[in-house]
Scaffold this active site. Structure first.
Site, PDB file in Angstrom:
ATOM      1  N   TYR A 122       2.276  10.144  -0.034  1.00  0.00           N
ATOM      2  CA  TYR A 122       3.422   9.641   0.731  1.00  0.00           C
ATOM      3  C   TYR A 122       4.754  10.035   0.105  1.00  0.00           C
ATOM      4  O   TYR A 122       5.785  10.014   0.786  1.00  0.00           O
ATOM      5  CB  TYR A 122       3.375   8.113   0.845  1.00  0.00           C
ATOM      6  N   ASP A 145       0.828  -1.197   0.000  1.00  0.00           N
ATOM      7  CA  ASP A 145       0.000   0.000   0.000  1.00  0.00           C
ATOM      8  C   ASP A 145       0.869   1.256   0.000  1.00  0.00           C
ATOM      9  O   ASP A 145       1.787   1.388   0.812  1.00  0.00           O
ATOM     10  CB  ASP A 145      -0.895   0.000   1.241  1.00  0.00           C
ATOM     11  N   LYS A 165      -3.236   5.818  -3.935  1.00  0.00           N
ATOM     12  CA  LYS A 165      -4.367   6.699  -3.662  1.00  0.00           C
ATOM     13  C   LYS A 165      -4.161   8.052  -4.336  1.00  0.00           C
ATOM     14  O   LYS A 165      -3.032   8.553  -4.392  1.00  0.00           O
ATOM     15  CB  LYS A 165      -4.515   6.917  -2.154  1.00  0.00           C
ATOM     16  N   HIS A 170      -8.086   9.193  -1.452  1.00  0.00           N
ATOM     17  CA  HIS A 170      -7.417   9.201  -0.156  1.00  0.00           C
ATOM     18  C   HIS A 170      -8.295   9.784   0.962  1.00  0.00           C
ATOM     19  O   HIS A 170      -8.355   9.224   2.058  1.00  0.00           O
ATOM     20  CB  HIS A 170      -6.103   9.985  -0.257  1.00  0.00           C
TER      21      HIS A 170
END
Length: 274
Positions: free
Chosen positions: A50, A45, A75, A108
């Site tokens: 990120y 994931d 996401k 997200h």
């Protein structure tokens, strides 16, 4: 080790545990993802937010395991919500990961004040129809958010990834997801380590001869939830992965679920993350 699989409402399935990668950077993600896949993880994931999709993609490539055996999720971030914006964001994610397709793509956060999550969802439906994404879902959605995207598109998310741990067990939201045929994934499943010394967890670990972290991850699994613990340490990755050899007793699950606390992250009705 044989890892159970959880069936999605689109007929596909996911392994019952995955590897989270926040807040790894690219270099850390490359090493951690490759090692996790060698250990046996088959669900990885990440998210555009990120900033480690390049590293995750390198880790997948360097693992030595065929791509078709690995399921990669990412996401779309808040600043890329909207129909055309989401399609463009997906292309960047796909390029950064170095992959032809994604196995799971999520919105997200709903960002209700922005009110673009339905248009983003329509873009995800398009990506699935075009074969660029295998399954589509959401993250941090409430039942009202789920119902709106389903009503306006006729497509129910396959997954809702939410904050969940024993001090924030999300019973109502888990029930709402289940009623709609939506699989619950849990991020921050170990509660940032703050609950591993709780007597209910420690005593269960002692009885079963496992670690407190394994007890908590097993708690998720027996509740029908797919946890995605983050770790870059190979020993910890192995520990987190090895949760399918024992069963918690029903009263142990109830006792762990009764731990008092609250969420650590944002409220989906008000939180904004771009």
């Amino acid at each position: 080790m044989t890892v159970p699989r959880l069936t999605l409402n689109d007929g596909r399935s996911l392994p019952a545990i995955g590897l989270g990668t926040y807040p790894m950077d690219d270099d850390e993600a490359t090493v951690a993802v490759a090692e996790a896949i060698r250990i046996g993880y088959r669900l990885i994931d990440t998210a555009a937010k990120y900033g480690n999709e390049v590293g995750v993609g390198r880790g997948v490539a360097e693992s030595g395991v065929p791509r078709e055996e690995i399921q990669v999720a990412s996401k779309v971030r808040g600043s890329d919500q909207g129909y055309d914006e989401t399609l463009r964001a997906f292309e960047k994610t796909r390029a950064d990961l170095g992959l032809e397709y994604l196995d799971l793509y999520l919105i997200h956060w709903p960002l209700p004040r922005l009110d673009r999550y339905v248009e983003s969802w329509k873009a995800l439906v398009r990506l699935r129809e075009d074969g660029l994404v295998r399954s589509i879902g959401v993250s941090n959605f409430t039942p009202d958010h789920l119902d709106r995207v389903t009503a306006e598109t006729g497509v129910t998310p396959a997954v809702n990834q939410i904050e969940m741990h024993p001090v924030f067990p999300q019973e109502a939201l888990r029930g709402a997801n289940a009623e709609r045929g939506v699989l619950t994934q849990s991020y921050t499943p170990l509660g940032r380590g703050r609950l591993l010394d709780a007597p209910a967890v420690v005593e269960a670990a002692g009885f079963h001869g496992v670690t407190p972290a394994q007890v908590v991850l097993r708690w998720h699994h027996q509740l029908g939830v797919l946890p995605i613990p983050k770790s870059s340490d190979p020993a910890r990755q192995r520990e987190n992965f090895d949760i399918f050899r024992f069963n918690l007793r029903e009263w142990e699950i109830e006792r762990i679920s009764a731990l008092a606390g609250s969420r650590y992250g944002g409220d989906p009705d008000t939180h904004e993350e771009f």
